[in-house]
Design a protein around this motif. Sequence first.
Motif, PDB file in Angstrom:
ATOM      1  N   GLU A   1      15.366 -32.814  30.627  1.00 28.89           N
ATOM      2  CA  GLU A   1      15.519 -31.739  29.635  1.00 28.89           C
ATOM      3  C   GLU A   1      15.969 -30.424  30.270  1.00 28.89           C
ATOM      4  N   ARG A   2      15.982 -30.362  31.618  1.00 29.43           N
ATOM      5  CA  ARG A   2      16.181 -29.062  32.284  1.00 29.43           C
ATOM      6  C   ARG A   2      17.541 -28.456  32.015  1.00 29.43           C
ATOM      7  N   GLU A   3      18.558 -29.277  31.865  1.00 26.84           N
ATOM      8  CA  GLU A   3      19.893 -28.745  31.582  1.00 26.84           C
ATOM      9  C   GLU A   3      19.995 -28.416  30.094  1.00 26.84           C
ATOM     10  N   ARG A   4      19.321 -29.251  29.298  1.00 26.16           N
ATOM     11  CA  ARG A   4      19.430 -29.144  27.839  1.00 26.16           C
ATOM     12  C   ARG A   4      18.814 -27.860  27.276  1.00 26.16           C
TER      13      ARG A   4
ATOM     14  N   VAL B   1      24.637 -14.651  31.949  1.00 28.32           N
ATOM     15  CA  VAL B   1      24.682 -14.838  33.413  1.00 28.32           C
ATOM     16  C   VAL B   1      26.026 -15.431  33.830  1.00 28.32           C
ATOM     17  N   GLU B   2      26.501 -16.431  33.108  1.00 27.13           N
ATOM     18  CA  GLU B   2      27.774 -17.055  33.480  1.00 27.13           C
ATOM     19  C   GLU B   2      28.944 -16.085  33.292  1.00 27.13           C
ATOM     20  N   SER B   3      28.852 -15.236  32.271  1.00 23.74           N
ATOM     21  CA  SER B   3      29.917 -14.237  32.093  1.00 23.74           C
ATOM     22  C   SER B   3      29.917 -13.232  33.232  1.00 23.74           C
ATOM     23  N   MET B   4      28.757 -13.036  33.868  1.00 25.03           N
ATOM     24  CA  MET B   4      28.672 -12.111  35.006  1.00 25.03           C
ATOM     25  C   MET B   4      28.973 -12.842  36.318  1.00 25.03           C
ATOM     26  N   GLY B   5      29.365 -14.107  36.229  1.00 27.25           N
ATOM     27  CA  GLY B   5      29.728 -14.883  37.415  1.00 27.25           C
ATOM     28  C   GLY B   5      28.526 -15.428  38.173  1.00 27.25           C
ATOM     29  N   GLY B   6      27.370 -15.460  37.541  1.00 26.71           N
ATOM     30  CA  GLY B   6      26.161 -15.938  38.213  1.00 26.71           C
ATOM     31  C   GLY B   6      25.771 -17.341  37.797  1.00 26.71           C
ATOM     32  N   GLU B   7      24.573 -17.735  38.230  1.00 24.12           N
ATOM     33  CA  GLU B   7      24.060 -19.071  37.895  1.00 24.12           C
ATOM     34  C   GLU B   7      22.671 -18.933  37.303  1.00 24.12           C
ATOM     35  N   ILE B   8      22.315 -19.904  36.465  1.00 24.03           N
ATOM     36  CA  ILE B   8      20.983 -19.898  35.849  1.00 24.03           C
ATOM     37  C   ILE B   8      20.478 -21.338  35.834  1.00 24.03           C
ATOM     38  N   GLY B   9      19.185 -21.514  35.987  1.00 20.80           N
ATOM     39  CA  GLY B   9      18.678 -22.888  35.997  1.00 20.80           C
ATOM     40  C   GLY B   9      17.184 -22.944  35.764  1.00 20.80           C
ATOM     41  N   MET B  10      16.713 -24.170  35.719  1.00 23.38           N
ATOM     42  CA  MET B  10      15.280 -24.409  35.475  1.00 23.38           C
ATOM     43  C   MET B  10      14.853 -25.541  36.405  1.00 23.38           C
TER      44      MET B  10
ATOM     45  N   GLY C   1       3.145 -24.742  41.102  1.00 21.67           N
ATOM     46  CA  GLY C   1       1.935 -25.224  40.420  1.00 21.67           C
ATOM     47  C   GLY C   1       2.205 -26.311  39.388  1.00 21.67           C
ATOM     48  N   GLY C   2       3.419 -26.820  39.319  1.00 18.09           N
ATOM     49  CA  GLY C   2       3.746 -27.885  38.362  1.00 18.09           C
ATOM     50  C   GLY C   2       4.306 -27.381  37.050  1.00 18.09           C
ATOM     51  N   GLY C   3       4.294 -26.074  36.862  1.00 23.96           N
ATOM     52  CA  GLY C   3       4.853 -25.503  35.632  1.00 23.96           C
ATOM     53  C   GLY C   3       6.367 -25.391  35.730  1.00 23.96           C
ATOM     54  N   ALA C   4       6.949 -24.636  34.812  1.00 27.10           N
ATOM     55  CA  ALA C   4       8.410 -24.484  34.824  1.00 27.10           C
ATOM     56  C   ALA C   4       8.785 -23.235  35.616  1.00 27.10           C
ATOM     57  N   ARG C   5       9.893 -23.327  36.363  1.00 24.01           N
ATOM     58  CA  ARG C   5      10.408 -22.150  37.059  1.00 24.01           C
ATOM     59  C   ARG C   5      11.843 -21.927  36.605  1.00 24.01           C
TER      60      ARG C   5
END
Lengths: 219, 272
Positions: free
Chosen positions: B216-219, B242-251, B256-260
Motif C-alpha cells: 500500500e506504500r506507493e498507493r 514535492v515532485e513539482s519542486m524536483g524532490g522525492e516523497i515516500g513512505m 517502532g513499526g509504525g509508518a515513516r
Amino acid sequence: MNYTPPPHTVTQAVAHLAEQISDWLQVQRREFERATLLLEPGPLQGLLLTAEHARQRAAAVACELARLNPRGKGGFDLCELFEELIPLLGFVVGRRVPSRCKPAARPLWVHGDRALLREALLELAFLARENPCGSPALEVELNESGASLTLSMLNALHDQRGEALFDVRPNRWGPANTPNLGLVLLKNAMDHCKGELHVESDSPGGPRVVATFPRVEHA
Amino acid sequence: VSLLHWVAAVWAASLLLAGLAQRCMLKRGHALQLAQARASARRLLTVRAELVARCVHDVRSPLTGSLGLNAFVLEREDVSREAKQELLIAQEAIEQALALLEDLSDLASASSAQLEFNEEPFDLRRVIHSTLGATRPQLREAGLATRTEFRPGTPERLKGDPRRIQQVLTNLLTNAIRHSPPHGLISLVVEGSRLAERGTIRLDVEDHGPGVPVSERERVFETYVHDGFGQGLGLAISRAIVESMGGEIGMDEGVGGGARAWFSLNLAIDQS
C-alpha cells in the motif's frame, strides 16, 4: 476484489470537496441563525445578516461545484458516507459520535438519495447537540444486513408518538425554538432509502429514534 | 516466362511499397491524432483548473468577508456569552471551509501542473517550528507528544517556497496524528547536507501506529485514496508539490513499526 470508495477522478474529487465545503457552510448557517436569535435586535443583527448573505453567495457557488458529480442517485455506499460525515457530526454534536463498523460490511450499498440523507444527518446532529442528557446522543452501527442510526431524545418528546413526531413543528428541545426539521428530513430520506424508522419510547435512557437502512446487493 | 516473372516481381514490389507507404501514413496520421488529443486534453485540464480557480475565488471572497464580520461581532462586549459560543463555532466552520477550499484549489492546479511556487530565502528551523505550532491543537486533542531532531550539518538558510514546505509537512504530520494511538509519540527528524551552492534536506515524520503494508506504500500517495479519516487528498497533494519542486516523497516502516513518511528536496543555499 478490493473496493476503493469514490472519488476516482479529479472532477469527482473537486465535487467531493465542494460537498464538504457545503456541509461546513450549512453548519455556519445554523450557527448564524442561533446567534441572531440570541442577539438584541439592532445593528449587530444587521451585521450577521450581511455575513449570512455573503455565506449564501459562497454556498451557491459550492453547490454548483458539487453538482459536477451527481453521485448517489439510485444508490450509494453508506460506509463511505458515514466515514466522511462522522467527524463533522462529532464537531456539531460537540462530542465523538460512536460508530461500530464491521470491516466485512464494506461497501454497504443502500438505495436512495445521498445528498438528501447527508442533509438529514447533519440536521440530526444539530438535534443531538440540543440533547444534553443523552450520552451518546447519536450512534451509528454498520453490519452485514445494513446499518442503523440511533438518536437519543429528551423526555420532553415522550408524549409525541408516531407520525406526529415527524411533522414540521417548533422544536421544544432547545432554547432557539427552531423548526423540528431534522426528523422530517430524516423521514423523507428514509422513504427514499426504503428504510424503517421507529421510536423506542420505553428505552432506559429516554426515548430513541432508530433508523434502519437495508442493504441492497449493488447500487 | 522470364519477362512474366519480372512483371510479377515489379508488381509485387510496387504493392509492397504502396502498403508500406500507406502504413507509414497511417502511423503518421495516428501520431498526429494522438498529439491533437493530448493537446486537447491539456487544454481541457487548463480550462478545468481555471474554472475551479474562478469558483474558489467566488467562494473565498464572500467567506472571508463573512469571517471578518463574524470576528467583529465576536469582539463586541455587548454580545452575550451564549451568542459568542455560537459565533465561535461558526468561525471554526468558516475556517474549515476555507481550508478545504485551499485543498480544492491545489488539487485542480496540481492536476494541470499549474501549482505556483515562490522563491524566497527562508529559515528551515523556523518553518518547522511554525508548522509544529500550527498542529499543536490537533496534537493536544489527540494526547500526542512530539520529538524533533535537527541533525548537525543540515543547511538552515535556504531558498525556496517555505509555504509549500510547510503545507507538505503539515499534511504528513496530520496523517501521523490520525494514525497514532492515544498518548503516542510522533518523531520529526530533519537531516541534510550541503554541496557547493545547493543543499539537500530530508524530513522524516514517524508515528507509532499500525504502519502501512508494503503493497500500500506507493498507493497512499495516489490521488483520492481514502483512509477513512479525511478526504484522502493530503498525501496526493503533497506528492504533487514535492515532485513539482524536483524532490522525492515516500513512505516506509519506522523504527517502532509504525509508518515513516518522508520527503527530500534539493534547494539553493541562501548566501545573503
